[in-house]
Scaffold this active site. Structure first.
Site, PDB file in Angstrom:
ATOM      1  N   HIS A 286       0.966  -1.185   0.008  1.00 19.98           N
ATOM      2  CA  HIS A 286       0.046  -0.078   0.122  1.00 19.98           C
ATOM      3  C   HIS A 286       0.915   1.400   0.054  1.00 19.98           C
ATOM      4  CE1 HIS A 286       0.743   0.691   4.020  1.00 19.98           C
ATOM      5  NE2 HIS A 286       0.465  -0.579   4.527  1.00 19.98           N
TER       6      HIS A 286
ATOM      7  N   HIS B 165       4.087   1.520   2.147  1.00 15.39           N
ATOM      8  CA  HIS B 165       5.110   0.824   1.698  1.00 15.39           C
ATOM      9  C   HIS B 165       5.851   1.727   0.612  1.00 15.39           C
ATOM     10  CE1 HIS B 165       2.434  -2.786   2.951  1.00 15.39           C
ATOM     11  NE2 HIS B 165       3.337  -2.384   4.165  1.00 15.39           N
TER      12      HIS B 165
ATOM     13  N   CYS C 225       0.185  -9.206  20.917  1.00 17.29           N
ATOM     14  CA  CYS C 225      -0.576  -8.754  19.584  1.00 17.29           C
ATOM     15  C   CYS C 225       0.027  -8.996  18.449  1.00 17.29           C
ATOM     16  CB  CYS C 225      -0.569  -7.115  19.499  1.00 17.29           C
ATOM     17  SG  CYS C 225      -1.240  -6.592  18.130  1.00 17.29           S
TER      18      CYS C 225
ATOM     19  N   CYS D 271       0.493  -6.716  15.539  1.00 19.73           N
ATOM     20  CA  CYS D 271       1.951  -6.160  15.441  1.00 19.73           C
ATOM     21  C   CYS D 271       3.269  -7.496  15.445  1.00 19.73           C
ATOM     22  CB  CYS D 271       2.369  -5.385  16.786  1.00 19.73           C
ATOM     23  SG  CYS D 271       1.201  -3.959  16.992  1.00 19.73           S
TER      24      CYS D 271
ATOM     25  N   CYS E 296      -4.459  -2.859  21.709  1.00 21.16           N
ATOM     26  CA  CYS E 296      -3.218  -2.415  21.123  1.00 21.16           C
ATOM     27  C   CYS E 296      -3.687  -1.171  20.206  1.00 21.16           C
ATOM     28  CB  CYS E 296      -2.933  -3.451  19.954  1.00 21.16           C
ATOM     29  SG  CYS E 296      -1.925  -2.859  18.857  1.00 21.16           S
TER      30      CYS E 296
ATOM     31  N   HIS F  23      -3.906  -1.681  16.434  1.00 20.27           N
ATOM     32  CA  HIS F  23      -4.699  -2.660  15.852  1.00 20.27           C
ATOM     33  C   HIS F  23      -6.255  -2.945  16.430  1.00 20.27           C
ATOM     34  CE1 HIS F  23      -0.823  -3.909  14.284  1.00 20.27           C
ATOM     35  NE2 HIS F  23      -1.548  -4.040  13.144  1.00 20.27           N
TER      36      HIS F  23
ATOM     37  N   LYS G 268      -6.506   6.909  10.236  1.00 19.19           N
ATOM     38  CA  LYS G 268      -5.346   6.086   9.901  1.00 19.19           C
ATOM     39  C   LYS G 268      -6.074   5.260   8.785  1.00 19.19           C
ATOM     40  CE  LYS G 268      -3.917   1.504  11.951  1.00 19.19           C
ATOM     41  NZ  LYS G 268      -2.540   1.475  11.747  1.00 19.19           N
TER      42      LYS G 268
ATOM     43  N   LYS H 282      -8.149  -0.885   5.773  1.00 18.10           N
ATOM     44  CA  LYS H 282      -9.178  -1.607   4.842  1.00 18.10           C
ATOM     45  C   LYS H 282     -10.433  -1.590   5.383  1.00 18.10           C
ATOM     46  CE  LYS H 282      -7.171  -5.492   3.442  1.00 18.10           C
ATOM     47  NZ  LYS H 282      -7.021  -6.899   2.489  1.00 18.10           N
TER      48      LYS H 282
END
Ligand code: MSP
Length: 494
Positions: free
Chosen positions: A22, A25, A130, A133, A147, A150, A298, A301
């Protein structure tokens, strides 16, 4: 190979392959590519490493969900990553996959060494884990018991485990970071890490009992290796390390590990500790760039706001995408983007800015019949435009030295704005005594802009030089201008 030539070894994180690549990256990888290209142009020996992090529970679960084997999922997504990098003109020297056998073999050797030295020992580990992570969390890492990245409660894991004596290295690492022996930049990130290190480090579990998709521990093959431990070692195996601490690759130590803040702390603690344990020199620098949010949120998806690099390329082209991402925020600080902002910037800086300037000056050059027109360089040097070019190169290079990629771009765009003003001031489209020399000076400036753009926008740089038909030596430049298609067509308001 000439060992006197300076070397530059740069890495990106190796990305998880539970999904396709994405925008985040792409941001890191484009930035690393720009730095690699810049150092190559300076004549340095450059090694640019990127790749994929393929083992662990996260990949195992993602594959299971899709009804694929983990290897199949990795292969499918690696293909997508590689295709994306090819499209984005990423000039990596090696793409490492942690499932490559050369990596796995060296990892096993490294683990054996740490085990024999007593730095890995058997015990029981209990902690909050988690999966998102792939990291153990402490209570203080959690927000409302979850977390923060997440939004999930970590699982409590207690299992027979092999532990790494991370606690032994906390103080030494803290000193090295404090004294900039291991440089962490920007400064605020260094401070954060030092603050964290004040509390000392706890030993960590480096084995997994339930995860099957991993490298077996050489001294306990019924367990697999914790994914982070082996992932870090990619920075060594990716440049040819075979597992012997006495035989290091010529490119080691890395000049810079590039990443975002999400993984800076592990890079500044576990990774140096592993290296100290193996008695291998630490990397020179960890540079932490900012994190992108999309319209304040953030990118995720589940929120449906992910911007995929393919969509950006489709709309703005490869160089448009490279430019828009790198200019979106101050390199090293967080940034926020939206389709609206990107489009606005594309039209202002690319269609109108560089695109319009090149097209205007080439058109005038064509009208003047510049088929083989020479400019003596001493005719430019003392002029206001010559001084502007020199000042721009200085700012540009300083910006690169400090990893301020957005500032380097900014300095080029200031020169573009200067040219626009120069055109107006000198009314270069009108016939006059000065007209010819002014247009030649502008063509020369554009050729310098093309050189500055080479690391950032390699295709555009090349297209500009082609339109200029530039041939040069130390004393003069000869232009044979020829107008070609527009560099960045304007996007309509839809
Ligand atoms: N596999 C680990 C890294 C191991 S390195 C030894 C990992 N992978 S990841 O796929 O999650 O990639 C994280 C990295 O992707 C970040 O550190 C950053 O380089 C990049 N980014 C991911 N999302 C990003 C943004 N929203 N903004 C900027 N960069 C982001 O962690």
């Amino acid at each position: 190979m000439n060992s006197k030539v300076k070397k530059f070894y740069i890495t990106t994180p190796i990305y998880y392959v539970n999904d396709r690549m994405h925008l985040g990256h792409a941001y890191t990888t484009i930035a690393a590519d720009v730095l690699a290209r810049y150092h190559r142009l300076k004549g340095e020996r450059v090694f640019f490493l990127t790749g994929t992090d393929e083992h662990g529970g996260k990949i195992e679960k993602a594959a299971e969900k899709l009804g694929k084997s983990p290897k199949q999922l990795c292969d499918d997504n690696v293909r997508r990553f590689k295709k994306g990098w090819e499209k984005l003109n990423i000039s990596y020297d090696n793409f490492i996959r942690t499932t490559d056998s050369y990596h796995e073999e060296a990892v096993k050797k490294a683990l054996e060494i740490l085990h024999k030295k007593g730095l890995i020992y058997k015990g029981v580990y209990r902690g909050l884990y988690c999966l998102g992570c792939e990291q153990y969390k402490t209570e203080s890492d959690l927000v409302n018991g979850k977390c923060p990245d997440h939004k999930k409660k970590p699982e409590i894991i207690e299992e027979e485990s092999y532990l790494f004596r991370l606690s032994k290295f906390g103080e030494e690492i803290r000193k090295k970071i404090k004294q900039d022996e291991l440089l962490i930049r920007p400064e605020d990130k260094k401070k954060e890490v030092l603050e964290f290190l004040k509390g000392g480090l706890k030993d960590i579990s480096i084995s997994r009992k339930k995860v099957k998709w991993g490298i077996p521990l050489p001294f306990a093959p019924h367990l697999t290796t914790y994914v982070w431990i082996e992932a870090f070692l990619n920075y060594l195996t990716g440049v040819g390390w075979e597992g012997n601490p006495k035989k290091l690759p010529e490119f080691w130590p890395a000049d810079v590990h590039l990443m975002a803040k999400d993984i800076a702390r592990v890079h500044a603690t576990i990774w140096p500790a592993v290296l100290l344990g193996l008695e291998i020199a630490l990397p020179k620098q960890i540079f932490v760039h900012g994190y992108f949010t999309i319209e304040g949120q953030k990118m995720s998806k589940s929120l449906g706001n992910v911007i995929w690099p393919e969509e950006l390329i489709e709309k703005f082209g490869v160089d448009g995408t490279r430019y828009l991402l790198l200019s979106a925020c101050c390199f090293g600080k967080d940034g926020d983007i939206s389709w609206g902002k990107l489009k606005e910037k594309y039209n202002a800086d690319l269609a109108k800015g560089i695109g319009n300037l090149v097209s205007r000056v080439i058109t005038i050059g064509e009208t003047l019949g510049f088929k083989s027109e020479a400019l003596k360089l001493r005719q430019v040097h003392s002029t206001e435009i010559g001084k502007q070019i020199d000042a721009t190169w200085k700012n540009y290079e300083r910006a690169f030295d400090e990893f301020k990629l957005d500032k380097a771009l900014d300095s080029i765009w200031k020169l573009i704005a200067f040219c626009d003003q120069y055109i107006e001031k000198k009314r270069v489209w009108e016939e006059s005594k000065e007209q010819k020399i002014c247009v030649l000076c502008l063509l020369y400036t554009i050729s310098e802009i093309a050189k500055m753009l080479e690391s950032f926008l390699p295709e555009t740089s090349n297209k500009i030089l082609c339109q200029l038909g530039l041939k040069s030596d130390e004393k003069k430049c000869v232009f044979a201008v020829e107008k070609k298609e527009s560099l960045f067509p304007r996007l309509n308001s839809k």
